[in-house]
Scaffold this motif. Structure first.
Motif, PDB file in Angstrom:
ATOM      1  N   GLY A   1      13.996  11.597 -17.487  1.00 24.20           N
ATOM      2  CA  GLY A   1      14.422  10.996 -15.700  1.00 24.20           C
ATOM      3  C   GLY A   1      13.269  11.695 -14.904  1.00 24.20           C
ATOM      4  O   GLY A   1      12.822  11.075 -14.536  1.00 24.20           O
ATOM      5  N   VAL A   2      11.885  12.734 -15.428  1.00 21.66           N
ATOM      6  CA  VAL A   2      11.112  13.205 -14.514  1.00 21.66           C
ATOM      7  C   VAL A   2      10.487  12.564 -15.059  1.00 21.66           C
ATOM      8  O   VAL A   2       8.940  12.217 -13.891  1.00 21.66           O
ATOM      9  CB  VAL A   2      10.564  14.501 -14.866  1.00 21.66           C
ATOM     10  N   LEU A   3       9.633  11.776 -16.384  1.00 22.55           N
ATOM     11  CA  LEU A   3       8.278  11.087 -15.988  1.00 22.55           C
ATOM     12  C   LEU A   3       9.030   9.801 -15.800  1.00 22.55           C
ATOM     13  O   LEU A   3       8.042   8.711 -15.529  1.00 22.55           O
ATOM     14  CB  LEU A   3       8.418  10.186 -17.831  1.00 22.55           C
ATOM     15  N   SER A   4       9.803   9.445 -15.601  1.00 19.70           N
ATOM     16  CA  SER A   4      10.246   7.750 -15.343  1.00 19.70           C
ATOM     17  C   SER A   4      10.314   7.465 -13.884  1.00 19.70           C
ATOM     18  O   SER A   4      10.294   6.387 -13.014  1.00 19.70           O
ATOM     19  CB  SER A   4      11.980   7.433 -15.484  1.00 19.70           C
ATOM     20  N   GLN A   5      10.126   8.811 -13.246  1.00 23.01           N
ATOM     21  CA  GLN A   5       9.754   8.767 -11.591  1.00 23.01           C
ATOM     22  C   GLN A   5       8.171   7.963 -11.260  1.00 23.01           C
ATOM     23  O   GLN A   5       8.046   7.743 -10.198  1.00 23.01           O
ATOM     24  CB  GLN A   5       9.584  10.032 -10.777  1.00 23.01           C
ATOM     25  N   ARG A   6       7.775   8.545 -12.448  1.00 23.96           N
ATOM     26  CA  ARG A   6       6.083   7.942 -12.649  1.00 23.96           C
ATOM     27  C   ARG A   6       5.327   8.654 -11.532  1.00 23.96           C
ATOM     28  O   ARG A   6       4.162   8.976 -11.630  1.00 23.96           O
ATOM     29  CB  ARG A   6       5.472   6.613 -12.068  1.00 23.96           C
ATOM     30  N   GLN A   7       5.628  10.363 -11.477  1.00 28.20           N
ATOM     31  CA  GLN A   7       4.992  11.702 -10.605  1.00 28.20           C
ATOM     32  C   GLN A   7       4.268  12.475 -11.820  1.00 28.20           C
ATOM     33  O   GLN A   7       5.161  12.613 -12.979  1.00 28.20           O
ATOM     34  CB  GLN A   7       6.547  11.871  -9.342  1.00 28.20           C
ATOM     35  N   GLN A   8       3.521  12.751 -11.243  1.00 30.67           N
ATOM     36  CA  GLN A   8       3.100  13.762 -12.218  1.00 30.67           C
ATOM     37  C   GLN A   8       3.681  15.257 -12.426  1.00 30.67           C
ATOM     38  O   GLN A   8       4.298  15.769 -11.377  1.00 30.67           O
ATOM     39  CB  GLN A   8       1.492  14.451 -11.185  1.00 30.67           C
ATOM     40  N   VAL A   9       4.382  15.357 -13.677  1.00 27.93           N
ATOM     41  CA  VAL A   9       4.920  16.859 -14.099  1.00 27.93           C
ATOM     42  C   VAL A   9       3.730  17.612 -14.706  1.00 27.93           C
ATOM     43  O   VAL A   9       3.068  17.252 -15.582  1.00 27.93           O
ATOM     44  CB  VAL A   9       6.058  16.335 -15.072  1.00 27.93           C
ATOM     45  N   ASP A  10       4.654  19.041 -14.600  1.00 27.22           N
ATOM     46  CA  ASP A  10       3.385  20.319 -15.603  1.00 27.22           C
ATOM     47  C   ASP A  10       3.849  20.148 -17.192  1.00 27.22           C
ATOM     48  O   ASP A  10       5.734  20.332 -16.816  1.00 27.22           O
ATOM     49  CB  ASP A  10       3.607  21.978 -14.613  1.00 27.22           C
ATOM     50  N   PHE A  11       3.539  20.052 -18.143  1.00 28.38           N
ATOM     51  CA  PHE A  11       4.286  21.033 -18.899  1.00 28.38           C
ATOM     52  C   PHE A  11       3.513  22.292 -20.148  1.00 28.38           C
ATOM     53  O   PHE A  11       2.035  21.602 -20.131  1.00 28.38           O
ATOM     54  CB  PHE A  11       4.567  19.343 -19.716  1.00 28.38           C
ATOM     55  N   PHE A  12       4.036  22.944 -20.613  1.00 31.32           N
ATOM     56  CA  PHE A  12       3.004  23.573 -21.020  1.00 31.32           C
ATOM     57  C   PHE A  12       2.318  23.036 -22.399  1.00 31.32           C
ATOM     58  O   PHE A  12       3.312  22.889 -22.820  1.00 31.32           O
ATOM     59  CB  PHE A  12       4.548  24.729 -21.069  1.00 31.32           C
TER      60      PHE A  12
END
Length: 326
Positions: A202-213
């Motif tokens: 869901g968050v990756l499909s927004q094509r916005q940068q997301v933080d992951f550990f």
């Protein structure tokens, strides 16, 4: 005759994520393993059992139970009977929630009322399969073995260590499953909690940068593999009834960080890795200590039950395929 008695399986916390997947498997023909049909009941804590679940699996019996007090367990004894297998999926499993209310975590996660009820039948007919967690380990090395010391860093892990101790000291027959993150398709009656692969998608499909550990390692396990482990233990118990006292790590074969999990989702979906930002776990205050590496060695599991959990990449693909076809 004794041999003709219908076998009964009770899933405690059956309206939760793993519980529903397990109920669907048990309720199918021969769901008890080896072609054995079993009578299946489950407990729920909420006011009413999920209607979608009952509609989809009409043969299920539902009982409202308060695990802390044991209220409702006698109703099961009276109308369903003594279960041959009890699978305990019920827990407060959100580490932050356990941290905020340690008393509730201990009261819920140590299944004292359930164990005492199962002992009240005065025989050794019941096998308790209890879900524990990889968070019982301290998290300072890779691929923990079952015999390694348990030194949990948070209240959730501590409550699960206490539950393991209670069970091993009181139950004549038990299988304790130290599970990692369980992932897979949504349930028949959708659960409220966020599912890891679907959330990442869901968050990756927004094509916005997301933080992951990039520095917390787990061995996520596909839900159907988790179900297969429980069914294999159920079948073993129902077929030979020999004493079972076992503790098993149940994880997938891959040691992955949240970052690598997100990259797998991106690879399956065709998203660019550029939107996945690598950050250390210390960059966020989650209000609870989290172990850094609690990857697990699953040799004992594969040797004892002959089950080889699928790779994380294959599990992600299966999860996302199921979501797009539903």
């Amino acid at each position: 005759m004794e041999g003709e008695e219908r076998k009964r399986v009770l899933v405690v916390g059956g309206s939760g994520y793993l519980g529903q997947h397990l109920l669907a498997a048990l309720a199918s023909p021969g769901g008890g393993g080896g072609g054995v049909d079993v009578d299946v009941a489950f407990t729920h804590h909420s006011e009413a059992a999920p209607r979608q679940l009952l509609d989809a699996l009409p043969r299920l019996r539902a009982f409202r139970v308060d695990l802390r007090s044991g209220d409702g367990l006698e109703d099961i004894a009276a109308s369903f009977g003594q279960p041959h297998v009890i699978v305990n999926c019920a827990a407060i499993s959100v580490p932050r929630a356990c941290e905020m209310d340690p008393a509730a975590a201990m009261a819920t996660n140590i299944p004292s009322s359930l164990v005492n009820w199962s002992l009240s039948f005065g025989n050794s007919k019941s096998l308790l399969i209890h879900l524990s967690t990889d968070q019982v380990y301290e998290g300072v090395k890779s691929f923990y073995k079952e015999e390694d010391e348990t030194l949990p860093v948070n209240m959730y892990g501590k409550s699960k260590v206490a539950s393991e101790k209670f069970i091993t000291e009181n139950c004549p027959n038990y299988a304790i499953l130290r599970s990692s993150i369980i992932y897979g398709p949504q349930t028949i009656s959708p659960v409220a909690k966020s599912l890891p692969i679907q959330w990442m998608d869901g968050v990756l499909s927004q094509r916005q940068q997301v933080d992951f550990f990039n520095d917390e390692y787990r061995c996520p396990v596909y839900v159907k593999d988790m179900v297969d482990v429980i069914l294999a233990l159920t079948k073993k118990w129902l077929s030979d009834g020999k004493t079972i006292q076992v503790l098993l790590n149940v994880g997938g074969p891959d040691r992955v960080s949240r970052l690598q999990m997100a990259e797998s989702v991106a690879d399956v979906r065709g998203y660019s890795h550029s939107i996945i930002k690598s950050v250390p776990a210390s960059s966020v205050n989650r209000g609870v200590a989290s172990p850094s590496d609690i990857s697990m060695d699953i040799t004992r599991l594969t040797q004892m039950l002959g089950i080889q959990p699928i790779t994380f990449q294959d599990g992600v693909r299966a999860t996302l395929d199921a979501e797009s076809s539903s």
